[in-house]
Enzyme design. Sequence first.
Site, PDB file in Angstrom:
ATOM      1  N   LYS A   9      23.640 -11.988 -21.259  1.00 50.85           N
ATOM      2  CA  LYS A   9      22.014 -11.942 -20.947  1.00 50.85           C
ATOM      3  C   LYS A   9      21.428 -11.873 -22.706  1.00 50.85           C
ATOM      4  O   LYS A   9      22.233 -11.716 -23.732  1.00 50.85           O
ATOM      5  CB  LYS A   9      21.422 -10.701 -20.240  1.00 50.85           C
ATOM      6  CG  LYS A   9      22.049 -10.837 -19.006  1.00 50.85           C
ATOM      7  CD  LYS A   9      21.359  -9.565 -18.290  1.00 50.85           C
ATOM      8  CE  LYS A   9      21.932  -9.490 -16.727  1.00 50.85           C
ATOM      9  NZ  LYS A   9      21.432  -8.469 -15.985  1.00 50.85           N
ATOM     10  N   TYR A  49      17.103 -15.234  -9.904  1.00 51.21           N
ATOM     11  CA  TYR A  49      16.765 -13.945  -9.392  1.00 51.21           C
ATOM     12  C   TYR A  49      15.838 -14.047  -8.035  1.00 51.21           C
ATOM     13  O   TYR A  49      15.210 -12.932  -7.733  1.00 51.21           O
ATOM     14  CB  TYR A  49      16.201 -13.159 -10.386  1.00 51.21           C
ATOM     15  CG  TYR A  49      17.187 -12.621 -11.410  1.00 51.21           C
ATOM     16  CD1 TYR A  49      18.434 -11.853 -10.998  1.00 51.21           C
ATOM     17  CD2 TYR A  49      16.928 -12.718 -12.872  1.00 51.21           C
ATOM     18  CE1 TYR A  49      19.447 -11.265 -11.898  1.00 51.21           C
ATOM     19  CE2 TYR A  49      18.163 -12.062 -13.757  1.00 51.21           C
ATOM     20  CZ  TYR A  49      19.154 -11.577 -13.436  1.00 51.21           C
ATOM     21  OH  TYR A  49      19.770 -11.209 -14.453  1.00 51.21           O
ATOM     22  N   ARG A  85      33.192  -8.388 -11.482  1.00 48.90           N
ATOM     23  CA  ARG A  85      32.046  -7.532 -11.099  1.00 48.90           C
ATOM     24  C   ARG A  85      32.599  -6.104 -11.750  1.00 48.90           C
ATOM     25  O   ARG A  85      31.868  -5.464 -12.200  1.00 48.90           O
ATOM     26  CB  ARG A  85      31.804  -7.744  -9.793  1.00 48.90           C
ATOM     27  CG  ARG A  85      31.053  -8.620  -9.294  1.00 48.90           C
ATOM     28  CD  ARG A  85      29.621  -8.746  -9.569  1.00 48.90           C
ATOM     29  NE  ARG A  85      28.865  -7.670  -8.674  1.00 48.90           N
ATOM     30  CZ  ARG A  85      27.622  -7.552  -8.797  1.00 48.90           C
ATOM     31  NH1 ARG A  85      26.808  -8.367  -9.457  1.00 48.90           N
ATOM     32  NH2 ARG A  85      26.753  -6.569  -8.493  1.00 48.90           N
ATOM     33  N   ASN A 112      21.791  -4.462 -19.869  1.00 49.92           N
ATOM     34  CA  ASN A 112      22.670  -4.375 -19.443  1.00 49.92           C
ATOM     35  C   ASN A 112      23.960  -5.515 -19.541  1.00 49.92           C
ATOM     36  O   ASN A 112      24.982  -5.877 -18.968  1.00 49.92           O
ATOM     37  CB  ASN A 112      22.923  -4.114 -17.925  1.00 49.92           C
ATOM     38  CG  ASN A 112      22.617  -4.888 -16.797  1.00 49.92           C
ATOM     39  OD1 ASN A 112      22.184  -6.158 -17.343  1.00 49.92           O
ATOM     40  ND2 ASN A 112      22.332  -4.770 -15.720  1.00 49.92           N
ATOM     41  N   HIS A 115      25.483 -10.752 -16.559  1.00 43.86           N
ATOM     42  CA  HIS A 115      25.298 -10.886 -15.227  1.00 43.86           C
ATOM     43  C   HIS A 115      26.603 -11.574 -14.713  1.00 43.86           C
ATOM     44  O   HIS A 115      27.309 -12.450 -15.463  1.00 43.86           O
ATOM     45  CB  HIS A 115      23.933 -11.907 -14.841  1.00 43.86           C
ATOM     46  CG  HIS A 115      24.253 -12.480 -13.596  1.00 43.86           C
ATOM     47  ND1 HIS A 115      23.820 -12.030 -12.508  1.00 43.86           N
ATOM     48  CD2 HIS A 115      24.775 -13.738 -13.118  1.00 43.86           C
ATOM     49  CE1 HIS A 115      24.070 -12.856 -11.327  1.00 43.86           C
ATOM     50  NE2 HIS A 115      24.799 -13.769 -11.637  1.00 43.86           N
ATOM     51  N   GLU A 126      24.786 -20.124  -7.680  1.00 44.53           N
ATOM     52  CA  GLU A 126      24.203 -20.030  -9.055  1.00 44.53           C
ATOM     53  C   GLU A 126      25.116 -21.005  -9.944  1.00 44.53           C
ATOM     54  O   GLU A 126      24.273 -21.659 -11.001  1.00 44.53           O
ATOM     55  CB  GLU A 126      24.837 -18.792  -9.451  1.00 44.53           C
ATOM     56  CG  GLU A 126      23.737 -17.524  -8.856  1.00 44.53           C
ATOM     57  CD  GLU A 126      24.255 -16.114  -9.189  1.00 44.53           C
ATOM     58  OE1 GLU A 126      25.357 -15.788  -9.875  1.00 44.53           O
ATOM     59  OE2 GLU A 126      23.775 -15.298  -8.654  1.00 44.53           O
TER      60      GLU A 126
END
Length: 137
Positions: A9, A49, A85, A112, A115, A126
Amino acid sequence: MEKTFIMVKPDGVQRGLIGDVVSRFEKKGYQLVGAKLITVSRDLAEQHYAEHKEKPFFGELVDFITSGPVFAMVWQGQNIIATARQMMGKTNPSDALPGTIRGDYGVNVSMNIVHGSDSPESAEREIALWFEKSELN
Ligand code: ATP
Ligand code: MG
């Protein structure tokens, strides 16, 4: 072989963490099949999103993800969606364990760093949203 969409990000790009994120996935033995540094349009951000459209933080999330370039990637490997993840850690860096990307570098729930797709369905959606077939190896 399973594929997933991973993105550094704007906060991660700005702080010079692209190399570290790439390196973690390389060292894990995963294969990079596509990557690009891009400034995200509002339209792409809103589509990416879409599941959070009704959330109170949606506007802030779209503002943030369009605030500077992101490094978008597709990675491939065994069980990569779930493992990526785990490597990223919990959404909120204060809940993320040391040794995870968010646990090591995350500042708050917006900043954070990364993604990663959360399911096979999200990964497929995606990857198709962010990459042309011709951009993937
Ligand atoms: P990502 O989709 O970015 O990989 P995630 O799957 O861990 O993160 P989601 O629930 O999909 O978490 O939320 C998407 C993103 O929205 C989060 O990464 C975070 O930046 C932001 N977000 C989530 N919850 C909040 C919140 N309560 N306030 C502000 N931003 C939030
Ligand atoms: Mg998510």
